[in-house]
Design an enzyme around this catalytic site. Sequence first.
Site, PDB file in Angstrom:
ATOM      1  N   ASP A  79       0.842  -1.172   0.077  1.00 26.19           N
ATOM      2  CA  ASP A  79       0.079   0.161   0.044  1.00 26.19           C
ATOM      3  C   ASP A  79       0.999   1.257   0.010  1.00 26.19           C
ATOM      4  OD1 ASP A  79      -2.357   1.949   0.898  1.00 26.19           O
ATOM      5  OD2 ASP A  79      -3.370  -0.211   0.785  1.00 26.19           O
ATOM      6  N   HIS A 116      -3.930   6.383   2.939  1.00 28.72           N
ATOM      7  CA  HIS A 116      -4.580   5.288   2.794  1.00 28.72           C
ATOM      8  C   HIS A 116      -3.935   3.774   3.392  1.00 28.72           C
ATOM      9  CE1 HIS A 116      -5.564   1.738   0.022  1.00 28.72           C
ATOM     10  NE2 HIS A 116      -6.859   2.567  -0.473  1.00 28.72           N
ATOM     11  N   SER A 306     -11.481  -0.748  -1.498  1.00 31.96           N
ATOM     12  CA  SER A 306     -10.191  -0.899  -0.640  1.00 31.96           C
ATOM     13  C   SER A 306     -10.646  -1.290   0.744  1.00 31.96           C
ATOM     14  CB  SER A 306      -9.562   0.458  -0.695  1.00 31.96           C
ATOM     15  OG  SER A 306      -8.636   0.622  -1.624  1.00 31.96           O
TER      16      SER A 306
END
Length: 502
Positions: A79, A116, A306
């Site tokens: 990620d 994120h 996600s």
Amino acid sequence: MTGWHTRAVALAAGVLALAVVGPSAPTAPSAGPGHWASWLGSASADPATGLAEVRALIGAATGAAGNLTGRGVGIALIDTGVAPVAGLPPSRIVNGPDLSLESQAPQLRYLDTFGHGTHMAGIIAGADPVTGATGLAPGARLTSIKVGTATGAVDVTQVIAAVDWVVKHRADDPAYPIRVLNLSYGSGGTPATWTDPLGLAVERAWQAGIVVVAAAGNDGNAAGSLANPASDEWVLSVGAVATKGTATVADDELTAFTNLPGSGKQINVLAPGVSILSLRDPGSYIDTEFPSAREGETLFRGSGTSQAAAVTSAAVALLVQARPAATPDQLKDWLVRSATYVPNGAAARLGLREINVNAALARSAVPAPPQTWNRSSGTGTLDNSRGPSRLVFDNAPLTGQRSVWGPLPTSTWAIRTTTGTSWSGGLWMGYRVAGDDWTGTSWASRTWAPATWSNSTPWSGTTAAWSDPSWSGRSWSGRSWSAGSWSGRSWSSDDWSTASWR
């Protein structure tokens, strides 16, 4: 002006597409960084969904699953890195190699400048220091392999290298061997699955005993295909449902942003993915751009496949704790065949179901047949894997059979990844991309050593490429990022984009 960015490249009829699955992507494609303000950060009509509610929704709060924590299970998170926020104890985090462009800036290395990865980590194994709410698998250990930057710039070759590294080092921690790989990522490519390099990488992980959980994509129900590698038949692909703020599946609906295929592989399972509350990364890109998504000082709302993928990765970790001898094929079969019927809209019409951990545990008494799908040769073109997005330096896009670090004939890589020789120490395919062992230092419990890359880009020849003016002065100070805005003059990206931080 010199600098990196990732841009969407025009397809047929002038359509633009996003290459990487962030927490959500727009229902209509947009052409550049200016699109952020038009559809992100607005007030949400959807109620925030806490992780305690998610745990109840996925059948993990009571019964046989009620006491499971994921203890003894390692989860790889490829990620944008993880920030050292209060809700992520160092004992829960291991930093693998930083393969992102920001790895060449020591003050940014391993850390989540985007926000994120921290959100995903919080869903899986975090703990809110204010409310005490925990992630869905708080006993698991996360290995973070950073590939994305503050604006999401990343090439598919960095992701392939990261998957290769996970396979090579899956058993480095005998107490927490890596059994799950979370990919809240997807390229915009629609390659032939029987030759796709990214497909071969994730299939290798699967055959090595790692359940690969991949986000279905956020380009909308009319997308026509799943994101890659969710489109690979072997892996566990996940779509997102809106939970309506209730603890019952009866009113859940498939989200409008979830990719649906026109043909080929369908989504395997659904999981909650709207306004999910997880850990905030103060001062990160999304925190700066979308302050309306903040919930207090420590939490942040995010929507997308996600988040649904992270929920599912945690659920798999719970199952692995309970059934440690289970194979990826068995774990996938139990989750898919025991999932709860969603009685509304497109989900009902297509027979899509929402994960239920207790039901999967009950299903584990039933023999699960092994998967028999054809495997990818990995010899296809990297451009087909990349799809419409390209990493760009000084207006020169990264195209063809090249990685970020240099030429990469996929026929050669396929042989070496299949034989487990693509990595040797900190060399990947002969390129120095990281240090040679677990001798690096960071806030995490254990860290892979860094390395200095060559000072010229492999496709443009420009010197001093691995730097950017927007990095200057950025640093993690105490509990947040300091030194102004992340909208640096050199960086822009349509990657790891979001349709809803809300």
